[in-house]
Design an enzyme around this catalytic site. Structure first.
Site, PDB file in Angstrom:
ATOM      1  N   GLY A 169       0.744  -1.397  -0.095  1.00 15.25           N
ATOM      2  CA  GLY A 169      -0.118  -0.180  -0.038  1.00 15.25           C
ATOM      3  C   GLY A 169       0.863   1.410  -0.062  1.00 15.25           C
ATOM      4  O   GLY A 169       2.056   1.045  -0.280  1.00 15.25           O
ATOM      5  N   GLY A 197       2.879   2.252   5.460  1.00 18.59           N
ATOM      6  CA  GLY A 197       3.785   0.760   5.685  1.00 18.59           C
ATOM      7  C   GLY A 197       4.341   2.253   6.717  1.00 18.59           C
ATOM      8  O   GLY A 197       4.938   1.185   7.930  1.00 18.59           O
ATOM      9  N   GLU A 242       5.571  -3.001   1.431  1.00 18.10           N
ATOM     10  CA  GLU A 242       5.823  -3.363  -0.606  1.00 18.10           C
ATOM     11  C   GLU A 242       5.026  -1.796  -0.393  1.00 18.10           C
ATOM     12  O   GLU A 242       3.745  -1.893  -0.741  1.00 18.10           O
ATOM     13  CB  GLU A 242       5.019  -4.091  -1.295  1.00 18.10           C
ATOM     14  CG  GLU A 242       5.788  -5.691  -1.436  1.00 18.10           C
ATOM     15  CD  GLU A 242       7.596  -5.347  -1.797  1.00 18.10           C
ATOM     16  OE1 GLU A 242       7.778  -5.010  -2.883  1.00 18.10           O
ATOM     17  OE2 GLU A 242       8.200  -6.343  -2.281  1.00 18.10           O
TER      18      GLU A 242
END
EC number: 1.2.1.3
Length: 498
Positions: free
Chosen positions: A231, A236, A253
């Site tokens: 996302g 993150g 990611e």
């Protein structure tokens, strides 16, 4: 097919699609296609406990046998490819070929993981002590929490799940609230594979649907040792520290602000094709979408004119229609963010070509014309990632200047150079070149194959998924020393006689 027909061919009943609190809308026309039931935060304790119980059984199953389940999943995906691809188009707004391509990516990772199930091997290591042998072993870690995003609603799940399963781990999947139907369809497909497999532990794979409170329960639980989250960088920055604080393992990611350098020797016809697909494919909603074009000053004007002509010819509309190349943005909020970013670029001296909303000839939804933005320099706006078809064009004089521009952003996912000069290509791939996790020559930054490890550095998160040795992220390494002698020598020549 109509919305209802697509849902029906994917095995949905009226009960699946009604009575829930989460409204699911199709980006194609903005229509509400379902109201699905959500998992509550209070349910998560039971879900996680069931996953832990499944882990205790699954970790003892031989890895090649675990691979058999993934092989069967690959077979079921092959049979369901057309139907699931159509559902990806309905729920994520991708054009038909991209929806089908995403399912093919799922099939490919299953093939990869089946072979991997017979190659989970460590090393034999030379020991300095006589009569001793060292080796390393790899063991399952435990439940893997998979948090996926709307733009690749099923492929990212498959990257994680195929590897996690053959490595001996159960999976708990939280999809994006914008794309729960594709996740529910995948659960149905996996259920068919599980039925053929037989004797798999209950709770081996569980689907949870909901908002941040459900994700928080996954992220905070010490009983979920691995969290793979795809996302935004903002997401993150919350997930990573929380997982690390409890000594879990995050696989992140996150954002990409990907660049292409176009050198004077580049094949411009090939570069144009690569630029257009990379910048406007999936309506610019890939983490690997091309966002920055760094062009040598000697060819900049020529390339911009070619791109303006190419952009003007792009068919925009219903992604289900043959010939459409650009479908909708995921929702109106994405369109608003795009317009706000273009306005910021204008205030910083940018010249915007395109970027306007499209209302004629489309079925509804948030359709836009891709934007080509000539910028005088790499401003703060350029250094931000916007999940939309915006391509900023910058100039350069020397290769060192171009590489410095490319690397001077917070993100580090994907990158590429177009050049026929061997020295430039090798410099770009060297330690002094691109600082990204993916670096390509004469190919765009998007469309990665599953054979390579996927991921990037800096604010992209540092995680790796899919191919190469990314499987090691789902296992724990154990170093073993075996003494097969009658003596007990110590390492490093230490003497401790009693």
């Amino acid at each position: 097919m109509t919305h209802a027909e697509i849902l029906s061919t994917n095995g949905f009943t009226e009960v699946d699609l009604t009575g829930g609190s989460l409204a699911v809308r199709s980006p194609i026309d903005g229509a509400t296609v379902a109201h699905v039931h959500e998992t509550t935060a209070g349910d998560m304790g039971t879900v996680i406990a069931r996953s832990q119980e499944a882990f205790r059984a699954w970790r003892t199953v031989p890895a090649p046998r675990r691979g058999e389940l993934v092989r069967l999943l690959g077979e079921e995906l092959r049979a369901a490819k057309d139907d699931l691809g159509a559902l990806v188009t309905l729920e994520a707004g991708k054009i038909t070929s991209e929806g089908l391509g995403e399912v093919q990516e799922m099939i490919d990772i299953c093939d990869f993981a089946v072979g991997l199930s017979r190659q989970l091997y460590g090393l034999n290591i030379a020991s300095e002590r006589p009569g001793h042998r060292m080796m390393e072993s790899w063991h399952p870690m435990g439940p893997v929490g998979v948090i996926s995003a709307f733009n690749f609603p099923v492929a990212v799940w498959s990257w994680n799940t195929a590897l996690a399963l053959v490595c001996g781990n159960p999976v708990i999947w939280k999809p994006s609230e914008k794309t729960p139907l594709t996740a529910m369809a995948c659960q149905k497909i996996l259920a068919r594979a599980l039925a053929r497999f037989g004797n798999a532990p209950e709770g081996l794979h569980q689907l949870v649907i909901g908002g941040p409170d459900v994700g928080e329960a996954l992220v905070s639980s010490k009983d979920v040792p691995i969290i793979s989250a795809t996302g935004s960088t903002r997401m993150g920055s919350v997930v990573g520290p929380k997982v690390a604080a409890r000594w879990g393992r995050p696989i992140l990611e996150l954002g990409g602000n990907n660049a292409m350098i176009v050198a004077p020797s580049a094949d411009l016809d090939m570069a144009v094709r690569a630029i257009v697909f990379s910048a406007v494919g999936t309506a610019g909603q890939r983490c690997t979408s091309l966002r920055r074009l760094i062009v040598h000053d000697s060819i900049r004007e020529t390339l911009v004119e070619q791109l303006k002509a190419a952009y003007a010819s792009l068919p925009i509309g219903d992604p289900r229609q043959e010939g459409t190349l650009i479908g909708p943005l995921v929702d109106e909020a994405a369109r608003d963010r795009m317009q706000a970013q273009l306005n910021k670029a204008r205030t910083e001296g940018g010249t915007v070509h395109g970027g306007e909303s499209v209302t004629d000839g489309v079925p509804g939804g948030a359709y836009v014309r891709p934007a080509l933005v000539e910028m005088p320099e790499q401003t703060e706006t350029v250094r931000e990632e916007t999940f939309a078809p915006i391509l900023y064009v910058l100039g350069y004089e020397t290769l060192d200047d171009a590489i410095a521009l490319q690397n001077d952003v917070p993100q580090g996912l994907s990158s590429c150079i177009f050049t026929l000069n061997l020295l430039e290509a090798e410099t770009f791939l060297s330690a002094a070149g691109s600082d990204c996790g993916i670096a390509n020559v004469n190919i765009g930054p998007s469309g990665a194959e599953i054979g390579g490890a996927f991921g990037g550095e800096k604010e992209t998160g540092g995680g790796r998924e899919s191919g190469s040795d990314a499987w090691k992220g789902y296992m724990r390494r154990q170093t073993n020393t075996i003494n097969y002698s009658a003596e007990l020598p110590l390492a490093q020549g230490v003497k401790f006689d009693i």
